[in-house]
Design a protein around this motif. Structure first.
Motif, PDB file in Angstrom:
ATOM      1  N   PHE B  41       0.815  -1.212   0.000  1.00 53.22           N
ATOM      2  CA  PHE B  41       0.000   0.000   0.000  1.00 53.22           C
ATOM      3  C   PHE B  41       0.858   1.275   0.000  1.00 53.22           C
ATOM      4  N   VAL B  42       1.872   1.291   0.860  1.00 56.73           N
ATOM      5  CA  VAL B  42       2.681   2.510   0.998  1.00 56.73           C
ATOM      6  C   VAL B  42       3.437   2.824  -0.290  1.00 56.73           C
ATOM      7  N   LYS B  45       1.089   4.303  -2.722  1.00 58.97           N
ATOM      8  CA  LYS B  45       0.749   5.667  -2.317  1.00 58.97           C
ATOM      9  C   LYS B  45       1.857   6.637  -2.733  1.00 58.97           C
ATOM     10  N   ASP B  46       3.111   6.233  -2.511  1.00 58.82           N
ATOM     11  CA  ASP B  46       4.238   7.091  -2.883  1.00 58.82           C
ATOM     12  C   ASP B  46       4.320   7.284  -4.389  1.00 58.82           C
ATOM     13  N   THR B  51      -3.762  10.528  -1.468  1.00 58.01           N
ATOM     14  CA  THR B  51      -4.039  10.296  -0.045  1.00 58.01           C
ATOM     15  C   THR B  51      -4.433   8.837   0.204  1.00 58.01           C
ATOM     16  N   ASP B  52      -4.325   8.423   1.454  1.00 57.92           N
ATOM     17  CA  ASP B  52      -4.692   7.065   1.865  1.00 57.92           C
ATOM     18  C   ASP B  52      -6.121   6.709   1.434  1.00 57.92           C
ATOM     19  N   GLY B  53      -7.042   7.609   1.774  1.00 56.95           N
ATOM     20  CA  GLY B  53      -8.455   7.332   1.525  1.00 56.95           C
ATOM     21  C   GLY B  53      -8.757   7.171   0.046  1.00 56.95           C
ATOM     22  N   LEU B  55      -6.665   6.370  -2.380  1.00 60.11           N
ATOM     23  CA  LEU B  55      -6.073   5.129  -2.898  1.00 60.11           C
ATOM     24  C   LEU B  55      -6.904   3.921  -2.469  1.00 60.11           C
ATOM     25  N   ALA B  56      -7.294   3.899  -1.191  1.00 66.80           N
ATOM     26  CA  ALA B  56      -8.047   2.751  -0.669  1.00 66.80           C
ATOM     27  C   ALA B  56      -9.348   2.548  -1.439  1.00 66.80           C
TER      28      ALA B  56
END
Lengths: 216, 108
Positions: B41-42, B45-46, B51-53, B55-56
């Motif tokens: 996940f990280v 994201k990079d 943002t986390d949300g 991407l999720a």
């Protein structure tokens, strides 16, 4: 939702993502040039130091005649010289690569970088240990060819995760290492070409192909 | 082929394009997973810089459509969620690429 409808733009975005996620593209050509120059200076220092004893660059026979592994001053000097070259080359490599990544706003230590470093260090550490074993067996004349060979194999292995020039450089180092193990006694010359001249050549090639257009 | 006919064909192909891949983020996720065995996940994201949300939500949509699969594991005590592309995801992405190439060829 952000969209990109133009097929060409989409393909470019796809290609960019594939490259960035699988290849370490922050590797700077200048780090190769710097490493090459440092290696040339280090080799020059070794050359003139040995010249003092009228042994020229026949470093291997020079040491063989000196009752093998007698740990005298010249051994200490050459080992120190090599370690300083290695340290400075690594330092300049990290410096120029970090600089390039920062300029492009990319993360330096990403998964592609990790994979490149790991795949490089597997053959490289095997080579390092092998060279120590060669010294243990008093086969000093094979140390310079072995460093070239294993370094070349390490580059070929790491090249899957970075620019393809690294692969060509690796193959050149392997060929040079094979020649050096055939023509025993010219270790320092082959070493100078392999770590000095080739690094500068391929470093400049990479710099002009990938870096020069984008910055400055 | 007249211009009108050509435009018609292009429109038809655009209609076939996978709606899933219209979003920049989803196209990015699929591109990354095409060339990497699995990605956490990280790292995603990079790479995508979101943002986390955000991407999720894209990841769960792709998962729901069986284009990617999720594997949750622990590295030490930290949870580590890894994503990989499914066979049907790979096929869908290849098809999408073929359509894109087709459109470019026709427009030329």
């Amino acid at each position: 939702m952000e969209q990109n409808q133009e097929p060409i733009q989409q393909l470019n975005a796809i290609r960019n993502m594939m490259e960035r996620s699988s290849r370490f593209i922050s590797l700077s050509g200048l780090s190769g040039v710097a490493a090459g120059i440092i290696a040339l200076i280090g080799a020059g220092v070794a050359f003139f130091y040995l010249d003092f004893d009228q042994r020229y660059f026949d470093i291997d026979r020079y040491f063989m005649e000196r009752s093998y592994l007698k740990f005298d001053h010249s051994w200490l000097f050459i080992t120190l010289d090599a370690l300083i070259v290695l340290g400075l080359a690594l330092f300049s490599g990290i410096y120029f690569t970090t600089r390039k990544a920062r300029k492009k706003g990319l993360k330096i230590w990403d998964s592609a970088a990790r994979r490149m470093v790991i795949n490089m260090f597997i053959p490289l550490s095997a080579g390092g240990i092998f060279c120590l074993i060669l010294l243990y067996h008093h086969l000093v004349f094979l140390v310079a060819p072995a460093t070239l060979l294993f370094y070349g194999l390490a580059l070929v292995n790491a090249s899957k995760y970075t620019f393809h020039e690294v692969r060509v450089l690796g193959i050149s180092e392997i060929l040079l290492g094979l020649m050096a193990s055939w023509l025993v006694g010219y270790g320092l010359i082959f070493w100078t070409v392999g770590f000095g001249v080739l690094h500068i050549f391929y470093g400049m090639m990479m710099h002009y192909r990938y870096d020069a257009k984008h910055d400055e | 082929m007249t211009n009108n006919e050509q435009e018609g064909i292009v429109k038809e192909i655009i209609g076939k394009l996978n709606k899933q891949f219209e979003s920049r983020v989803r196209l990015g996720i699929m591109s990354v997973l095409m060339v990497n065995e699995s990605v956490d996940f990280v790292s995603l994201k990079d790479l995508l810089d979101i943002t986390d949300g955000n991407l999720a939500s894209h990841l769960s949509a792709l998962e729901k459509n069986k284009l990617i699969e999720v594997r949750k594991q622990f590295v030490g005590r930290k949870p580590n969620t890894r994503y990989r592309i499914t066979a049907s995801g790979r096929n869908a992405f290849r098809e999408h690429l073929d359509y894109l190439a087709e459109i470019i060829r026709l427009k030329r």
